[in-house]
Write an enzyme that holds these catalytic residues in place. Structure first.
Site, PDB file in Angstrom:
ATOM      1  N   ASP A   1      -5.730  -6.511   5.648  1.00  0.00           N
ATOM      2  CA  ASP A   1      -6.893  -5.791   5.135  1.00  0.00           C
ATOM      3  C   ASP A   1      -7.950  -6.794   4.680  1.00  0.00           C
ATOM      4  O   ASP A   1      -9.126  -6.711   5.046  1.00  0.00           O
ATOM      5  CB  ASP A   1      -6.448  -4.902   3.961  1.00  0.00           C
ATOM      6  CG  ASP A   1      -7.543  -3.995   3.453  1.00  0.00           C
ATOM      7  OD1 ASP A   1      -8.507  -3.754   4.198  1.00  0.00           O
ATOM      8  OD2 ASP A   1      -7.436  -3.523   2.302  1.00  0.00           O
TER       9      ASP A   1
ATOM     10  N   TYR B   1       0.824  -1.216   0.000  1.00  0.00           N
ATOM     11  CA  TYR B   1       0.000   0.000   0.000  1.00  0.00           C
ATOM     12  C   TYR B   1       0.857   1.264   0.000  1.00  0.00           C
ATOM     13  O   TYR B   1       0.364   2.351  -0.259  1.00  0.00           O
ATOM     14  CB  TYR B   1      -0.960   0.021   1.196  1.00  0.00           C
ATOM     15  CG  TYR B   1      -2.085  -0.998   1.111  1.00  0.00           C
ATOM     16  CD1 TYR B   1      -2.036  -2.046   0.194  1.00  0.00           C
ATOM     17  CD2 TYR B   1      -3.189  -0.922   1.948  1.00  0.00           C
ATOM     18  CE1 TYR B   1      -3.044  -2.985   0.122  1.00  0.00           C
ATOM     19  CE2 TYR B   1      -4.211  -1.864   1.882  1.00  0.00           C
ATOM     20  CZ  TYR B   1      -4.132  -2.884   0.966  1.00  0.00           C
ATOM     21  OH  TYR B   1      -5.144  -3.814   0.902  1.00  0.00           O
TER      22      TYR B   1
ATOM     23  N   LYS C   1       2.747 -15.454   2.628  1.00  0.00           N
ATOM     24  CA  LYS C   1       2.720 -16.239   1.392  1.00  0.00           C
ATOM     25  C   LYS C   1       4.176 -16.594   1.093  1.00  0.00           C
ATOM     26  O   LYS C   1       4.719 -16.289   0.019  1.00  0.00           O
ATOM     27  CB  LYS C   1       2.060 -15.407   0.278  1.00  0.00           C
ATOM     28  CG  LYS C   1       1.823 -16.152  -1.017  1.00  0.00           C
ATOM     29  CD  LYS C   1       0.739 -17.207  -0.955  1.00  0.00           C
ATOM     30  CE  LYS C   1       0.691 -18.005  -2.250  1.00  0.00           C
ATOM     31  NZ  LYS C   1      -0.193 -19.182  -2.180  1.00  0.00           N
TER      32      LYS C   1
ATOM     33  N   ASP D   1      -3.744 -17.942   1.597  1.00  0.00           N
ATOM     34  CA  ASP D   1      -4.868 -18.596   0.910  1.00  0.00           C
ATOM     35  C   ASP D   1      -5.508 -19.646   1.823  1.00  0.00           C
ATOM     36  O   ASP D   1      -6.732 -19.752   1.918  1.00  0.00           O
ATOM     37  CB  ASP D   1      -4.445 -19.198  -0.442  1.00  0.00           C
ATOM     38  CG  ASP D   1      -3.123 -19.944  -0.389  1.00  0.00           C
ATOM     39  OD1 ASP D   1      -2.440 -19.918   0.651  1.00  0.00           O
ATOM     40  OD2 ASP D   1      -2.765 -20.577  -1.402  1.00  0.00           O
TER      41      ASP D   1
ATOM     42  N   ASP E   1     -11.754  -8.143   6.758  1.00  0.00           N
ATOM     43  CA  ASP E   1     -13.126  -8.073   6.239  1.00  0.00           C
ATOM     44  C   ASP E   1     -13.791  -9.443   6.350  1.00  0.00           C
ATOM     45  O   ASP E   1     -14.975  -9.556   6.691  1.00  0.00           O
ATOM     46  CB  ASP E   1     -13.146  -7.622   4.774  1.00  0.00           C
ATOM     47  CG  ASP E   1     -13.263  -6.109   4.630  1.00  0.00           C
ATOM     48  OD1 ASP E   1     -12.734  -5.400   5.508  1.00  0.00           O
ATOM     49  OD2 ASP E   1     -13.869  -5.649   3.648  1.00  0.00           O
TER      50      ASP E   1
HETATM   51  C1  IPM Z   1      -9.464  -0.364   5.753  1.00  0.00           C
HETATM   52  C2  IPM Z   1      -9.837   0.220   4.426  1.00  0.00           C
HETATM   53  C3  IPM Z   1      -8.686   1.054   3.948  1.00  0.00           C
HETATM   54  C4  IPM Z   1      -7.486   0.159   3.801  1.00  0.00           C
HETATM   55  C5  IPM Z   1      -8.936   1.819   2.629  1.00  0.00           C
HETATM   56  C6  IPM Z   1     -10.179   2.652   2.707  1.00  0.00           C
HETATM   57  C7  IPM Z   1      -7.740   2.647   2.242  1.00  0.00           C
HETATM   58  O1  IPM Z   1     -10.170  -0.778   3.528  1.00  0.00           O
HETATM   59  O2  IPM Z   1      -9.198   0.411   6.696  1.00  0.00           O
HETATM   60  O3  IPM Z   1      -9.419  -1.577   5.875  1.00  0.00           O
HETATM   61  O4  IPM Z   1      -7.329  -0.495   2.778  1.00  0.00           O
HETATM   62  O5  IPM Z   1      -6.689   0.112   4.725  1.00  0.00           O
HETATM   63 MN    MN Z   2     -10.255  -2.765   4.398  1.00  0.00          MN
END
Ligand code: IPM
Ligand code: MN
Length: 358
Positions: free
Chosen positions: A248, A142, A192, A224, A252
């Site tokens: 990240d 990133y 990985k 994975d 989620d």
């Molecule tokens: C998170 C979000 C951010 C990230 C984005 C919005 C830049 O997805 O905080 O997880 O990728 O870190």
């Molecule tokens: Mn995120």
């Protein structure tokens, strides 16, 4: 205590959830005799609209001068077609980098009331899920070198670079191992390493640091496979450490597993006590301005702030307990509605939580 916060309401539902959360914080101030003062800062889409850039120097300075930062959410379709360097998300990345917030802590805990909201099998959810993802936040792909160049006959070429230094891995490793010492002394390392050189260095360093925590067991899980294991049985994990991108993605996944992203707080920490605290959900532009958003993840982020940045344990627990009581009483915002009561709005939810802080 006198605590000075920089507050970024941001875009979409950001202003509503932050306003609700600050009511709760004011109530904590009243009950426990602390003074919280707020410097409101524009960042993200609203800053692009006002100043043409997602984060101004002045906004950044206010955050640097604060004791901690509270953030609602940034972004929305309105700014989606802007070039990468002036998208709302840049504000987040810049804040993390400039404030040195290399450790992102994302607890994923299944509230017993929301067992049915988890997509996992009942045999698993009945036993509960409680894990925490420690995500490296200021390095890796990133932030690595990126660009485009002419690829000759193949057309344009674009690239992003994953790069980690020993120092970057060491410091996040210590965060994860210290956390494991206060929990069940288990760390799952995500990488990985079967393919990526950056992951091989990552793994080496994790195991070197692990030697300083002989009581902690470490298992390596390829990313994975981790994606698969999390939906198979997340109960095998407690502290999970991952680089920026893998963290990240799996956070989620973890949020979905515990049923409601609307309940998940996060903290981002560095070497100093100053942190940035935010719900892990986004700005939900489709429901913005309707007073139906769920402020709980933001409110729980404040609890993390009180505990992690200011050592105010009683106060943090008071918030968590108030949230628990309100949920146990059956109050629900629309996103977590699982009974036949009328859903409550964002404002009302914050108010109900305030009323349980005594
Ligand atoms: C998170 C979000 C951010 C990230 C984005 C919005 C830049 O997805 O905080 O997880 O990728 O870190
Ligand atoms: Mn995120």
């Amino acid at each position: 205590m006198n605590i000075k916060l920089a507050v970024i309401k941001g875009d979409g539902i950001g202003p509503e959830i932050v306003t609700g959360a600050l009511k709760v914080l004011d109530k904590i101030g009243e009950v426990y005799s602390h003074t919280f003062s707020y410097d409101f800062v524009d960042a993200g889409g609203i800053s692009i609209d006002k100043y043409g850039i997602p984060l101004t120097d002045e906004a950044l300075k206010t955050c640097l001068d604060s004791d901690s930062v509270l953030l609602g959410a940034v972004g929305g379709p309105k700014w989606d077609t802007l070039p990468g360097n002036i998208r709302p998300e840049r504000a987040l990345l810049a804040l993390r980098k400039e404030l040195g917030l290399f450790a992102n802590i994302r607890p994923a805990k299944l509230y017993s009331e929301f067992k049915n909201a988890s997509p996992l099998k009942k045999e698993i959810t009945d036993k509960g899920i409680d894990m925490v993802i420690v995500r490296e936040l200021t390095g890796g792909i990133y932030f690595g070198e990126r660009g485009r160049r002419d690829g000759g006959p193949n057309g344009q070429v674009a690239y992003d670079t994953e790069m980690y230094s020993v120092m970057e891995v060491e410091r996040i490793a210590h965060v994860a191992f210290k956390m494991a010492m206060n929990r069940s002394k288990k760390v799952a390392n995500v990488d990985k390493a079967n393919v990526l050189e950056s992951s091989r260095l990552w793994r080496e360093v994790i195991h070197r640091v692990a030697k300083e925590y002989p009581e902690v067991t470490v298992v390596d899980v390829l990313v994975d496979n981790m994606a698969m294991q999390l939906v198979k049985n997340p109960r095998q994990f407690d502290v999970i450490i991952a680089n920026n991108m893998f963290g990240d993605i799996i956070s989620d996944e973890a949020a979905q597993i515990v049923g409601s992203i609307g309940l998940m707080p996060s903290s981002s920490l560095g070497e100093s006590g100053r942190g940035m605290y935010e719900p892990i959900h986004g700005s939900a532009p489709d429901i913005a301005g309707k007073d139906i958003a769920n402020p709980i993840a933001t409110i729980l982020s404040l609890a993390m702030m009180l505990r992690d940045s200011f050592g105010l344990i009683k106060e943090a627990e008071a918030i968590e307990k108030a949230v628990d009581i309100v949920l146990k009483k059956g109050h629900r915002t629309r996103d977590i509605l699982d009974n036949d009561t009328e859903p409550v709005g964002c404002k009302k939810m914050a108010e109900l939580i305030c009323n349980e802080i005594k």
